[in-house]
Design a protein around this motif. Structure first.
Motif, mmCIF file in Angstrom:
data_model
loop_
_atom_site.group_PDB
_atom_site.id
_atom_site.type_symbol
_atom_site.label_atom_id
_atom_site.label_comp_id
_atom_site.label_asym_id
_atom_site.label_seq_id
_atom_site.Cartn_x
_atom_site.Cartn_y
_atom_site.Cartn_z
ATOM 1 N N GLU A 9 0.806 -1.226 0.000
ATOM 2 C CA GLU A 9 0.000 0.000 0.000
ATOM 3 C C GLU A 9 0.837 1.273 0.000
ATOM 4 O OE1 GLU A 9 -3.160 -0.057 2.823
ATOM 5 O OE2 GLU A 9 -3.860 -2.022 2.141
ATOM 6 N N GLU A 10 2.141 1.144 -0.099
ATOM 7 C CA GLU A 10 3.027 2.298 -0.105
ATOM 8 C C GLU A 10 3.593 2.521 -1.508
ATOM 9 O OE1 GLU A 10 3.665 4.294 2.568
ATOM 10 O OE2 GLU A 10 2.181 3.097 3.660
ATOM 11 N N SER A 11 3.404 3.720 -2.039
ATOM 12 C CA SER A 11 3.968 4.079 -3.340
ATOM 13 C C SER A 11 4.276 5.558 -3.346
ATOM 14 C CB SER A 11 3.000 3.728 -4.476
ATOM 15 O OG SER A 11 1.839 4.516 -4.384
ATOM 16 N N LYS A 12 5.083 5.960 -4.305
ATOM 17 C CA LYS A 12 5.376 7.388 -4.445
ATOM 18 C C LYS A 12 4.990 7.824 -5.854
ATOM 19 C CE LYS A 12 10.208 6.937 -5.834
ATOM 20 N NZ LYS A 12 11.579 7.324 -5.561
ATOM 21 N N VAL A 13 4.598 9.084 -5.982
ATOM 22 C CA VAL A 13 4.230 9.637 -7.275
ATOM 23 C C VAL A 13 5.512 10.062 -7.985
ATOM 24 C CG1 VAL A 13 2.981 11.479 -8.466
ATOM 25 C CG2 VAL A 13 1.982 10.392 -6.445
ATOM 26 N N VAL A 14 5.704 9.534 -9.202
ATOM 27 C CA VAL A 14 6.889 9.832 -10.002
ATOM 28 C C VAL A 14 6.603 10.986 -10.966
ATOM 29 C CG1 VAL A 14 8.555 8.873 -11.649
ATOM 30 C CG2 VAL A 14 7.631 7.426 -9.842
ATOM 31 N N ASP A 15 5.364 11.016 -11.500
ATOM 32 C CA ASP A 15 4.994 12.023 -12.493
ATOM 33 C C ASP A 15 3.489 12.266 -12.418
ATOM 34 O OD1 ASP A 15 5.293 13.699 -14.847
ATOM 35 O OD2 ASP A 15 4.464 12.046 -16.017
ATOM 36 N N SER A 16 3.066 13.523 -12.594
ATOM 37 C CA SER A 16 1.638 13.883 -12.641
ATOM 38 C C SER A 16 1.408 14.798 -13.824
ATOM 39 C CB SER A 16 1.241 14.659 -11.390
ATOM 40 O OG SER A 16 0.865 13.817 -10.369
ATOM 41 N N ARG A 17 0.274 14.592 -14.483
ATOM 42 C CA ARG A 17 -0.096 15.499 -15.569
ATOM 43 C C ARG A 17 -1.599 15.412 -15.823
ATOM 44 N NH1 ARG A 17 2.908 12.588 -20.605
ATOM 45 N NH2 ARG A 17 3.851 11.275 -19.063
ATOM 46 N N PRO A 18 -2.165 16.475 -16.396
ATOM 47 C CA PRO A 18 -3.605 16.447 -16.703
ATOM 48 C C PRO A 18 -3.916 15.421 -17.796
ATOM 49 C CG PRO A 18 -2.713 18.677 -16.887
ATOM 50 C CD PRO A 18 -1.561 17.756 -16.712
ATOM 51 N N ALA A 19 -5.107 14.872 -17.740
ATOM 52 C CA ALA A 19 -5.573 13.932 -18.767
ATOM 53 C C ALA A 19 -7.019 14.257 -19.097
ATOM 54 C CB ALA A 19 -5.450 12.500 -18.257
ATOM 55 N N ASP A 20 -7.493 13.788 -20.250
ATOM 56 C CA ASP A 20 -8.877 14.004 -20.690
ATOM 57 C C ASP A 20 -9.289 15.472 -20.578
ATOM 58 O OD1 ASP A 20 -9.207 11.351 -21.303
ATOM 59 O OD2 ASP A 20 -10.188 10.839 -19.415
ATOM 60 N N GLY A 22 -8.121 17.933 -18.939
ATOM 61 C CA GLY A 22 -8.147 18.512 -17.604
ATOM 62 C C GLY A 22 -9.202 17.921 -16.684
ATOM 63 N N GLU A 23 -9.950 16.934 -17.162
ATOM 64 C CA GLU A 23 -10.999 16.318 -16.340
ATOM 65 C C GLU A 23 -10.416 15.334 -15.321
ATOM 66 O OE1 GLU A 23 -14.373 17.028 -16.502
ATOM 67 O OE2 GLU A 23 -13.733 18.616 -17.871
ATOM 68 N N LYS A 24 -9.213 14.819 -15.600
ATOM 69 C CA LYS A 24 -8.574 13.844 -14.726
ATOM 70 C C LYS A 24 -7.111 14.219 -14.556
ATOM 71 C CE LYS A 24 -11.336 10.004 -16.499
ATOM 72 N NZ LYS A 24 -11.289 8.736 -17.231
ATOM 73 N N ILE A 25 -6.484 13.636 -13.548
ATOM 74 C CA ILE A 25 -5.040 13.770 -13.382
ATOM 75 C C ILE A 25 -4.447 12.370 -13.487
ATOM 76 C CG2 ILE A 25 -3.157 14.369 -11.815
ATOM 77 C CD1 ILE A 25 -4.950 16.518 -10.646
ATOM 78 N N ARG A 26 -3.482 12.242 -14.382
ATOM 79 C CA ARG A 26 -2.785 10.968 -14.582
ATOM 80 C C ARG A 26 -1.545 10.989 -13.702
ATOM 81 N NH1 ARG A 26 1.606 9.164 -17.568
ATOM 82 N NH2 ARG A 26 1.381 7.108 -18.489
ATOM 83 N N ARG A 27 -1.383 9.939 -12.894
ATOM 84 C CA ARG A 27 -0.217 9.863 -12.013
ATOM 85 C C ARG A 27 0.546 8.561 -12.274
ATOM 86 N NH1 ARG A 27 -0.896 14.051 -8.561
ATOM 87 N NH2 ARG A 27 -2.935 14.459 -7.669
ATOM 88 N N ARG A 28 1.855 8.702 -12.478
ATOM 89 C CA ARG A 28 2.734 7.529 -12.562
ATOM 90 C C ARG A 28 3.254 7.303 -11.151
ATOM 91 N NH1 ARG A 28 2.905 3.505 -15.445
ATOM 92 N NH2 ARG A 28 5.123 3.236 -15.487
ATOM 93 N N ARG A 29 3.097 6.099 -10.671
ATOM 94 C CA ARG A 29 3.514 5.770 -9.313
ATOM 95 C C ARG A 29 4.569 4.659 -9.345
ATOM 96 N NH1 ARG A 29 0.172 7.533 -5.243
ATOM 97 N NH2 ARG A 29 -1.694 8.605 -5.948
ATOM 98 N N GLU A 30 5.369 4.632 -8.276
ATOM 99 C CA GLU A 30 6.357 3.569 -8.119
ATOM 100 C C GLU A 30 6.154 2.938 -6.754
ATOM 101 O OE1 GLU A 30 11.074 3.434 -7.476
ATOM 102 O OE2 GLU A 30 10.461 4.296 -9.411
ATOM 103 N N CYS A 31 6.008 1.630 -6.755
ATOM 104 C CA CYS A 31 5.825 0.883 -5.510
ATOM 105 C C CYS A 31 7.113 0.951 -4.693
ATOM 106 C CB CYS A 31 5.455 -0.568 -5.810
ATOM 107 S SG CYS A 31 5.307 -1.601 -4.337
ATOM 108 N N LEU A 32 6.994 1.230 -3.393
ATOM 109 C CA LEU A 32 8.172 1.313 -2.527
ATOM 110 C C LEU A 32 8.677 -0.074 -2.123
ATOM 111 C CD1 LEU A 32 7.189 4.350 -0.275
ATOM 112 C CD2 LEU A 32 8.680 4.327 -2.275
ATOM 113 N N GLU A 33 7.862 -1.092 -2.350
ATOM 114 C CA GLU A 33 8.240 -2.466 -2.000
ATOM 115 C C GLU A 33 8.963 -3.161 -3.155
ATOM 116 O OE1 GLU A 33 8.483 -5.687 0.599
ATOM 117 O OE2 GLU A 33 7.551 -3.761 1.058
#
Length: 152
Positions: A9-20, A22-33
């Motif tokens: 359940e632990e991850s960090k956000v690597v990248d964020s940007r608007p999607a659709d 501006g209706e959504k935010i796309r986030r790239r995450r990396e698992c800390l495990e």
């Protein structure tokens, strides 16, 4: 956010940007495990729209039903799918933005007919024939006359 690979359940956000748009935010995450990367989307939570049907029963608004009705009406017609999807988006947004918690199936049907009238006259008449439950040819002819008058 739970990792889809290891369940951590632990991850960090690597990248964020608007999607659709501006209706959504796309986030790239990396698992800390396990260090696996995955994508999540964040969007505004909307209140459900309750549809009051003709028999007074209630059910949740179903975008797929609106889309299916329009697709059926536009079958074998030269209407691009992106135009249809855009119309469904507009119909759904209309009811979401109205701040009404309940809407009648009649209001939804009228909105679909308004969209179809601008999109394709034949699709409009097809939908109207089913939606308005024409029980004889005279009703269909009356509707066709209205469409022809509006066209002028």
């Amino acid at each position: 956010m739970k990792c889809p690979y290891c369940g951590c359940e632990e991850s960090k956000v690597v990248d964020s940007r608007p999607a659709d748009e501006g209706e959504k935010i796309r986030r790239r995450r990396e698992c800390l495990e396990c260090a696996a990367r995955f994508t999540t989307y964040e969007m505004i939570e909307t209140l459900p729209i309750i549809v009051i049907k003709k028999d007074k029963s209630r059910e949740s608004f179903d975008r797929a039903k609106v889309l299916a009705g329009i697709l059926k009406s536009c079958e074998k017609r030269p209407v691009p799918i992106d135009v249809i999807e855009s119309s469904v988006d507009q119909i759904e947004a209309k009811f979401q933005n109205s701040m009404e918690k309940e809407v009648t199936s009649r209001e939804i049907g009228e909105s679909v007919m308004d969209a179809l009238k601008d999109m394709d006259k034949v699709a409009y008449v097809r939908f109207a024939a089913v939606y308005r439950e024409f029980d004889d040819v005279k009703n269909l002819i009356d509707e066709l006359k209205r469409v022809l008058i509006d066209k002028k």
